[in-house]
Write a protein that holds these residues in place. Structure first.
Motif, PDB file in Angstrom:
ATOM      1  N   ARG A   2       0.750  -1.278   0.044  1.00  0.00           N
ATOM      2  CA  ARG A   2      -0.077  -0.089   0.082  1.00  0.00           C
ATOM      3  C   ARG A   2       0.824   1.431  -0.026  1.00  0.00           C
ATOM      4  NH1 ARG A   2      -5.042  -1.449   0.707  1.00  0.00           N
ATOM      5  NH2 ARG A   2      -5.800   0.545   1.628  1.00  0.00           N
ATOM      6  N   CYS A   3       1.980   0.990  -0.558  1.00  0.00           N
ATOM      7  CA  CYS A   3       3.055   2.170  -0.389  1.00  0.00           C
ATOM      8  C   CYS A   3       2.567   3.384  -1.395  1.00  0.00           C
ATOM      9  CB  CYS A   3       4.412   1.804  -0.955  1.00  0.00           C
ATOM     10  SG  CYS A   3       4.262   0.814  -2.751  1.00  0.00           S
ATOM     11  N   HIS A   4       1.851   3.087  -2.321  1.00  0.00           N
ATOM     12  CA  HIS A   4       1.226   4.203  -3.179  1.00  0.00           C
ATOM     13  C   HIS A   4       0.291   5.214  -2.491  1.00  0.00           C
ATOM     14  CE1 HIS A   4      -1.785   1.094  -3.445  1.00  0.00           C
ATOM     15  NE2 HIS A   4      -2.548   2.010  -3.890  1.00  0.00           N
ATOM     16  N   LEU A   5      -0.252   4.524  -1.534  1.00  0.00           N
ATOM     17  CA  LEU A   5      -1.172   5.445  -0.600  1.00  0.00           C
ATOM     18  C   LEU A   5      -0.483   6.372   0.526  1.00  0.00           C
ATOM     19  CD1 LEU A   5      -3.860   2.652  -0.034  1.00  0.00           C
ATOM     20  CD2 LEU A   5      -4.165   4.642  -1.699  1.00  0.00           C
ATOM     21  N   PHE A   6       0.780   5.590   0.910  1.00  0.00           N
ATOM     22  CA  PHE A   6       1.534   6.530   1.722  1.00  0.00           C
ATOM     23  C   PHE A   6       2.210   7.712   0.755  1.00  0.00           C
ATOM     24  CE2 PHE A   6       5.567   7.867   3.222  1.00  0.00           C
ATOM     25  CZ  PHE A   6       5.341   8.032   4.504  1.00  0.00           C
ATOM     26  N   VAL A  34       4.160  -4.338 -12.956  1.00  0.00           N
ATOM     27  CA  VAL A  34       4.045  -4.429 -11.387  1.00  0.00           C
ATOM     28  C   VAL A  34       4.621  -3.280 -10.796  1.00  0.00           C
ATOM     29  CG1 VAL A  34       2.871  -6.808 -11.317  1.00  0.00           C
ATOM     30  CG2 VAL A  34       5.350  -6.051 -10.622  1.00  0.00           C
ATOM     31  N   LEU A  35       3.619  -2.404 -10.005  1.00  0.00           N
ATOM     32  CA  LEU A  35       4.362  -1.455  -9.097  1.00  0.00           C
ATOM     33  C   LEU A  35       4.936  -2.010  -7.978  1.00  0.00           C
ATOM     34  CD1 LEU A  35       4.597   1.391  -8.236  1.00  0.00           C
ATOM     35  CD2 LEU A  35       2.513   0.837  -6.897  1.00  0.00           C
ATOM     36  N   VAL A  36       6.378  -1.972  -7.928  1.00  0.00           N
ATOM     37  CA  VAL A  36       7.263  -2.560  -6.961  1.00  0.00           C
ATOM     38  C   VAL A  36       7.294  -1.616  -5.449  1.00  0.00           C
ATOM     39  CG1 VAL A  36       9.662  -3.128  -6.362  1.00  0.00           C
ATOM     40  CG2 VAL A  36       8.546  -3.605  -8.557  1.00  0.00           C
ATOM     41  N   LEU A  92      -1.596   9.835 -10.008  1.00  0.00           N
ATOM     42  CA  LEU A  92      -1.755   8.773  -8.808  1.00  0.00           C
ATOM     43  C   LEU A  92      -3.228   8.517  -8.509  1.00  0.00           C
ATOM     44  CD1 LEU A  92      -0.461   6.504  -7.547  1.00  0.00           C
ATOM     45  CD2 LEU A  92       0.379   8.189  -5.725  1.00  0.00           C
ATOM     46  N   GLU A  93      -4.053   9.477  -8.216  1.00  0.00           N
ATOM     47  CA  GLU A  93      -5.489   9.507  -7.526  1.00  0.00           C
ATOM     48  C   GLU A  93      -6.049   8.482  -9.044  1.00  0.00           C
ATOM     49  OE1 GLU A  93      -6.234  12.961  -4.589  1.00  0.00           O
ATOM     50  OE2 GLU A  93      -6.298  13.645  -6.581  1.00  0.00           O
ATOM     51  N   ASN A 147      -8.894   1.704 -10.557  1.00  0.00           N
ATOM     52  CA  ASN A 147      -8.445   0.244  -9.998  1.00  0.00           C
ATOM     53  C   ASN A 147      -7.130  -0.227 -10.553  1.00  0.00           C
ATOM     54  OD1 ASN A 147     -10.941   0.271  -8.315  1.00  0.00           O
ATOM     55  ND2 ASN A 147     -12.095  -0.361 -10.078  1.00  0.00           N
ATOM     56  N   LEU A 148      -6.426   0.644 -11.092  1.00  0.00           N
ATOM     57  CA  LEU A 148      -5.138   0.138 -11.493  1.00  0.00           C
ATOM     58  C   LEU A 148      -4.405  -0.252 -10.099  1.00  0.00           C
ATOM     59  CD1 LEU A 148      -2.765  -0.491 -13.501  1.00  0.00           C
ATOM     60  CD2 LEU A 148      -1.884   1.897 -13.515  1.00  0.00           C
ATOM     61  N   LEU A 149      -4.595   0.578  -9.253  1.00  0.00           N
ATOM     62  CA  LEU A 149      -3.960   0.414  -7.869  1.00  0.00           C
ATOM     63  C   LEU A 149      -4.928   0.562  -6.812  1.00  0.00           C
ATOM     64  CD1 LEU A 149      -0.903   2.978  -8.080  1.00  0.00           C
ATOM     65  CD2 LEU A 149      -0.967   0.344  -8.473  1.00  0.00           C
ATOM     66  N   GLU A 150      -4.664  -0.212  -5.496  1.00  0.00           N
ATOM     67  CA  GLU A 150      -5.740  -0.265  -4.570  1.00  0.00           C
ATOM     68  C   GLU A 150      -5.903   1.087  -3.922  1.00  0.00           C
ATOM     69  OE1 GLU A 150      -5.885  -3.318  -0.913  1.00  0.00           O
ATOM     70  OE2 GLU A 150      -4.024  -3.176  -1.976  1.00  0.00           O
TER      71      GLU A 150
END
Length: 123
Positions: A14-18, A49-51, A93-94, A100-103
């Motif tokens: 969930r690093c993208h949310l941080f 994939v997002l790492v 990013l939003e 739904n590409l990212l959680e």
């Protein structure tokens, strides 16, 4: 999700949310590290994939949920076959989240994460 956020959740998964919340608070740039040659078990073709996601200050300091992120820690903690680093805006990013590409955030997570980010920035 409860109001209790755990740093580990934002280092892997969930690093993208941080990164999103941290960027909104600090104005720092968002960086995404992708693996464009990731092989899922049994796959016939590689996936992208997002790492990891993190922020970068104007003077080049990288930060993630664990604090200072060095190139050495990035390479040691995140295995990548074919890396691609991408700078994205908050809006971009939003959009990745809304399509739904990212959680996405769970209920109450944005507020709890903002408290975590603010408290870590004041240490």
């Amino acid at each position: 999700m409860t109001s209790n956020v755990k740093k580990e959740d934002y280092l892997f998964g969930r690093c993208h949310l941080f990164a999103l919340i941290c960027s909104k608070i600090t104005g720092y740039d968002i960086q995404l590290l992708w693996d464009v040659d990731y092989w899922h078990d049994g796959a016939e073709h590689p996936s992208t994939v997002l790492v990891h996601a993190y922020v970068v200050s104007p003077d080049g300091v990288m930060l993630d949920a664990d604090g200072l992120l060095t190139v050495e820690r990035l390479q040691a903690d995140y295995e990548v076959n074919e890396p691609l680093t991408e700078s994205v805006s908050v809006a971009e990013l939003e959009k990745m989240i809304s399509t739904n590409l990212l959680e996405e955030f769970e209920t109450g997570e944005q507020e709890s994460l903002a408290i975590m980010v603010n408290s870590s920035l004041t240490l």
